[in-house]
Write a protein that holds these residues in place. Structure first.
Motif, PDB file in Angstrom:
ATOM      1  N   THR A 158       0.828  -1.202   0.000  1.00 37.84           N
ATOM      2  CA  THR A 158       0.000   0.000   0.000  1.00 37.84           C
ATOM      3  C   THR A 158       0.861   1.250   0.000  1.00 37.84           C
ATOM      4  N   VAL A 159       1.884   1.279   0.832  1.00 36.85           N
ATOM      5  CA  VAL A 159       2.795   2.427   0.883  1.00 36.85           C
ATOM      6  C   VAL A 159       3.544   2.558  -0.446  1.00 36.85           C
ATOM      7  N   ALA A 160       4.033   1.435  -0.978  1.00 32.70           N
ATOM      8  CA  ALA A 160       4.746   1.462  -2.252  1.00 32.70           C
ATOM      9  C   ALA A 160       3.843   1.969  -3.368  1.00 32.70           C
ATOM     10  N   TYR A 161       2.589   1.582  -3.354  1.00 37.11           N
ATOM     11  CA  TYR A 161       1.626   2.036  -4.368  1.00 37.11           C
ATOM     12  C   TYR A 161       1.447   3.548  -4.294  1.00 37.11           C
ATOM     13  N   MET A 162       1.301   4.091  -3.092  1.00 33.39           N
ATOM     14  CA  MET A 162       1.109   5.527  -2.944  1.00 33.39           C
ATOM     15  C   MET A 162       2.338   6.294  -3.432  1.00 33.39           C
ATOM     16  N   ILE A 163       3.537   5.798  -3.118  1.00 29.99           N
ATOM     17  CA  ILE A 163       4.770   6.439  -3.580  1.00 29.99           C
ATOM     18  C   ILE A 163       4.851   6.380  -5.105  1.00 29.99           C
ATOM     19  N   HIS A 164       4.526   5.228  -5.667  1.00 30.05           N
ATOM     20  CA  HIS A 164       4.549   5.064  -7.122  1.00 30.05           C
ATOM     21  C   HIS A 164       3.585   6.029  -7.804  1.00 30.05           C
ATOM     22  N   GLU A 165       2.361   6.113  -7.315  1.00 30.76           N
ATOM     23  CA  GLU A 165       1.363   6.982  -7.919  1.00 30.76           C
ATOM     24  C   GLU A 165       1.767   8.448  -7.828  1.00 30.76           C
ATOM     25  N   ASP A 166       2.351   8.845  -6.708  1.00 32.33           N
ATOM     26  CA  ASP A 166       2.804  10.219  -6.556  1.00 32.33           C
ATOM     27  C   ASP A 166       3.938  10.511  -7.542  1.00 32.33           C
ATOM     28  N   ALA A 167       4.889   9.596  -7.664  1.00 31.45           N
ATOM     29  CA  ALA A 167       5.995   9.780  -8.612  1.00 31.45           C
ATOM     30  C   ALA A 167       5.473   9.824 -10.039  1.00 31.45           C
ATOM     31  N   TRP A 168       4.524   8.975 -10.377  1.00 35.27           N
ATOM     32  CA  TRP A 168       3.947   8.946 -11.723  1.00 35.27           C
ATOM     33  C   TRP A 168       3.230  10.263 -12.032  1.00 35.27           C
ATOM     34  N   ARG A 169       2.492  10.768 -11.042  1.00 31.96           N
ATOM     35  CA  ARG A 169       1.778  12.034 -11.217  1.00 31.96           C
ATOM     36  C   ARG A 169       2.770  13.174 -11.424  1.00 31.96           C
ATOM     37  N   ARG A 170       3.840  13.196 -10.651  1.00 28.53           N
ATOM     38  CA  ARG A 170       4.843  14.257 -10.787  1.00 28.53           C
ATOM     39  C   ARG A 170       5.570  14.164 -12.124  1.00 28.53           C
ATOM     40  N   ALA A 171       5.863  12.962 -12.570  1.00 24.51           N
ATOM     41  CA  ALA A 171       6.562  12.775 -13.843  1.00 24.51           C
ATOM     42  C   ALA A 171       5.676  13.229 -15.003  1.00 24.51           C
ATOM     43  N   GLY A 172       4.397  12.980 -14.911  1.00 20.73           N
ATOM     44  CA  GLY A 172       3.473  13.350 -15.977  1.00 20.73           C
ATOM     45  C   GLY A 172       3.145  14.827 -16.010  1.00 20.73           C
ATOM     46  N   SER A 173       3.313  15.512 -14.905  1.00 23.00           N
ATOM     47  CA  SER A 173       2.927  16.920 -14.868  1.00 23.00           C
ATOM     48  C   SER A 173       3.833  17.781 -15.737  1.00 23.00           C
ATOM     49  N   GLY A 174       5.067  17.379 -15.984  1.00 20.40           N
ATOM     50  CA  GLY A 174       5.971  18.140 -16.827  1.00 20.40           C
ATOM     51  C   GLY A 174       5.683  17.975 -18.302  1.00 20.40           C
TER      52      GLY A 174
END
Length: 66
Positions: free
Chosen positions: A37-53
Motif C-alpha cells: 500500500t505504501v509502495a503504491y502511494m509512492i509510485h502513484e505520486d511519482a507517476w503524477r509528478r513525472a506526468g505533470s511536466g
C-alpha cells in the motif's frame, strides 16, 4: 473483501512454500499488503509528478498542427 482474502491466502501460501514456517509465512502475509500500500502511494505520486511536466500549458494551438 474477497480480493483481500485471496491476496492474503496467496501471500501466505507462497511464503510458506519458500520458508516452510507457518509463523513467518503469516507474518509475511500480513506485512506485505501494508508495504504494498505504501509502495503504491509512492509510485502513484511519482507517476503524477513525472506526468505533470509533459502537459502543454499553452492556450493557443500550435500553428503547425492546426
Amino acid at each position: 473483501m474477497t480480493y483481500s482474502a485471496m491476496h492474503l491466502t496467496v501471500a501466505v501460501s507462497v511464503a510458506y512454500a519458500l520458508t516452510g514456517n507457518l509463523a513467518i509465512s503469516l507474518g509475511i502475509g500480513l506485512i506485505e499488503p501494508a508495504v504494498q500500500t505504501v509502495a503504491y502511494m509512492i509510485h502513484e505520486d511519482a507517476w503524477r509528478r513525472a506526468g505533470s511536466g509533459d502537459q502543454v500549458t499553452d492556450a493557443e494551438p500550435d500553428p503547425w498542427n492546426a
